[in-house]
Enzyme design. Sequence first.
Site, PDB file in Angstrom:
ATOM      1  CG  ASP A 193       8.161  -4.116  24.375  1.00  0.00           C
ATOM      2  OD1 ASP A 193       9.064  -4.942  24.121  1.00  0.00           O
ATOM      3  OD2 ASP A 193       6.948  -4.380  24.250  1.00  0.00           O
ATOM      4  N   GLY A 194      10.545  -3.283  22.390  1.00  0.00           N
ATOM      5  CA  GLY A 194      10.569  -3.262  20.927  1.00  0.00           C
ATOM      6  C   GLY A 194      11.950  -3.223  20.299  1.00  0.00           C
TER       7      GLY A 194
ATOM      8  N   GLY B 281      13.938  -5.743  19.721  1.00  0.00           N
ATOM      9  CA  GLY B 281      14.048  -6.868  18.781  1.00  0.00           C
ATOM     10  C   GLY B 281      13.306  -6.576  17.494  1.00  0.00           C
ATOM     11  NE  ARG B 282       7.951  -6.064  19.051  1.00  0.00           N
ATOM     12  CZ  ARG B 282       7.164  -5.409  19.898  1.00  0.00           C
ATOM     13  NH1 ARG B 282       6.070  -4.849  19.467  1.00  0.00           N
ATOM     14  NH2 ARG B 282       7.490  -5.308  21.168  1.00  0.00           N
ATOM     15  CD1 TRP B 283      13.794   0.797  15.730  1.00  0.00           C
ATOM     16  CD2 TRP B 283      15.756  -0.276  15.759  1.00  0.00           C
ATOM     17  NE1 TRP B 283      14.771   1.670  15.282  1.00  0.00           N
ATOM     18  CE2 TRP B 283      15.978   1.035  15.286  1.00  0.00           C
ATOM     19  CE3 TRP B 283      16.844  -1.144  15.866  1.00  0.00           C
ATOM     20  CZ2 TRP B 283      17.236   1.502  14.921  1.00  0.00           C
ATOM     21  CZ3 TRP B 283      18.107  -0.679  15.494  1.00  0.00           C
ATOM     22  CH2 TRP B 283      18.285   0.630  15.030  1.00  0.00           C
TER      23      TRP B 283
ATOM     24  CG  HIS C 109      18.817  -6.085  22.817  1.00  0.00           C
ATOM     25  ND1 HIS C 109      17.570  -5.776  23.275  1.00  0.00           N
ATOM     26  CD2 HIS C 109      18.794  -7.421  22.532  1.00  0.00           C
ATOM     27  CE1 HIS C 109      16.813  -6.873  23.275  1.00  0.00           C
ATOM     28  NE2 HIS C 109      17.530  -7.879  22.827  1.00  0.00           N
TER      29      HIS C 109
ATOM     30  CB  THR D 220      11.818 -12.291  37.193  1.00  0.00           C
ATOM     31  OG1 THR D 220      10.496 -11.757  37.038  1.00  0.00           O
ATOM     32  CG2 THR D 220      12.484 -11.607  38.373  1.00  0.00           C
ATOM     33  CD  GLU D 221       8.351 -12.470  34.431  1.00  0.00           C
ATOM     34  OE1 GLU D 221       8.688 -11.274  34.335  1.00  0.00           O
ATOM     35  OE2 GLU D 221       8.054 -12.997  35.527  1.00  0.00           O
TER      36      GLU D 221
ATOM     37  CG  LEU E 121      17.580  11.375  36.804  1.00  0.00           C
ATOM     38  CD1 LEU E 121      16.071  11.639  36.763  1.00  0.00           C
ATOM     39  CD2 LEU E 121      18.099  11.156  35.390  1.00  0.00           C
TER      40      LEU E 121
ATOM     41  NE  ARG F 224       5.088  -3.063  26.796  1.00  0.00           N
ATOM     42  CZ  ARG F 224       5.057  -4.263  27.340  1.00  0.00           C
ATOM     43  NH1 ARG F 224       4.373  -4.470  28.443  1.00  0.00           N
ATOM     44  NH2 ARG F 224       5.709  -5.272  26.791  1.00  0.00           N
TER      45      ARG F 224
HETATM   46  C1  FPP Z   1      12.703  -4.999  25.081  1.00  0.00           C
HETATM   47  O1  FPP Z   1      12.912  -5.270  23.734  1.00  0.00           O
HETATM   48  C2  FPP Z   1      13.898  -4.637  25.794  1.00  0.00           C
HETATM   49  C3  FPP Z   1      14.560  -5.407  26.710  1.00  0.00           C
HETATM   50  C4  FPP Z   1      14.228  -6.792  27.042  1.00  0.00           C
HETATM   51  C5  FPP Z   1      15.701  -4.904  27.446  1.00  0.00           C
HETATM   52  C6  FPP Z   1      15.894  -3.435  27.465  1.00  0.00           C
HETATM   53  C7  FPP Z   1      17.330  -3.218  27.355  1.00  0.00           C
HETATM   54  C8  FPP Z   1      17.963  -2.178  26.805  1.00  0.00           C
HETATM   55  C9  FPP Z   1      17.313  -0.964  26.314  1.00  0.00           C
HETATM   56  C10 FPP Z   1      19.422  -2.213  26.666  1.00  0.00           C
HETATM   57  C11 FPP Z   1      20.193  -2.289  27.913  1.00  0.00           C
HETATM   58  C12 FPP Z   1      19.652  -1.565  29.063  1.00  0.00           C
HETATM   59  C13 FPP Z   1      20.334  -0.750  29.901  1.00  0.00           C
HETATM   60  C14 FPP Z   1      19.720  -0.248  31.170  1.00  0.00           C
HETATM   61  C15 FPP Z   1      21.700  -0.326  29.615  1.00  0.00           C
HETATM   62  P1  FPP Z   1      12.508  -6.693  23.211  1.00  0.00           P
HETATM   63  O2  FPP Z   1      13.748  -7.483  23.027  1.00  0.00           O
HETATM   64  O3  FPP Z   1      11.508  -7.316  24.124  1.00  0.00           O
HETATM   65  O4  FPP Z   1      11.869  -6.351  21.835  1.00  0.00           O
HETATM   66  P2  FPP Z   1      10.730  -7.165  21.077  1.00  0.00           P
HETATM   67  O5  FPP Z   1       9.509  -7.096  21.943  1.00  0.00           O
HETATM   68  O6  FPP Z   1      10.593  -6.416  19.819  1.00  0.00           O
HETATM   69  O7  FPP Z   1      11.245  -8.553  20.911  1.00  0.00           O
END
Ligand code: FPP
Length: 251
Positions: free
Chosen positions: A28-29, A31-33, A45, A74-75, A139, A196
């Site tokens: 998670d995070g 987008g915020r990063w 991403h 799914t969300e 793995l 997380r």
């Molecule tokens: C959460 O960050 C992350 C996701 C919704 C997707 C995770 C995807 C990746 C790490 C890239 C692709 C994955 C693979 C397996 C190659 P967020 O967008 O919810 O961040 P935020 O909470 O800061 O908005």
Amino acid sequence: MWKKDSGDVQLKNIDMKRIPRHLAIIMDGNGRWAQQKGLPRSVGHRAGVEALREVVRGSDELGIKYLTVYAFSTENWKRPQSEIGILMSLLKEYIRKELAELHANNVKICIFGQEEDIPKDVLKAYNEACEKTKNNTGLVLNVALNYGSRIEILKAVKEVAQEVQSGALNVQQITEEIFEKHLYTKDCPDPELLVRTSGEMRLSNYLLWQAAYSEIVIVNECWPDFNRALLFETIRIFQNRERRFGGVKEG
Ligand code: FPP
């Protein structure tokens, strides 16, 4: 073998005999990063994919047997179409670019989720990766793709109900073991550790059945900043936890 990884982070203070067999991660995070740096979310991403590469290697180095990552829920379809498109193309790019190296390192790739809604080209890339690596013994990398735990549990309920309806099973025979055979994770043990990132303290519809007794470690860093050193640190935190499974400490 993996190319040499960055830094010289040590495995010191990690008990290699008590490594979790199954590690589940909510990445998670992203987008915020990116937003904290004044960058578009897509950059977050992309940086998240780099973090994943490092964590896959680090997990293998630790001897973790199963690594399950929440790639798309799914969300997540509720996000703007442009962001969904970016995530899907990154998912495809990841597997296309990494497959040869993952395979060379004996990694077995599996996907968990509702396959029917995944874009055809992405699904094809993952299905090919699963097929190519299915006999690998190292793995196991489970990519939760269009995954939602409630839907997974409902799917299992419906399949078990069908077996009862057909007379193959009677209600008294339904046990946890039988039920679990209908979950995506049927071939994996429950995760001992669930991590997380980004400080959020929610399960977000992830492995609700399987995480019943998981130790949960919340890391404050956003996913793109999660690296080998933080992975090792979460393992140390896990090893300092006392797991009682509802019982009491012995002795
Ligand atoms: C959460 O960050 C992350 C996701 C919704 C997707 C995770 C995807 C990746 C790490 C890239 C692709 C994955 C693979 C397996 C190659 P967020 O967008 O919810 O961040 P935020 O909470 O800061 O908005």
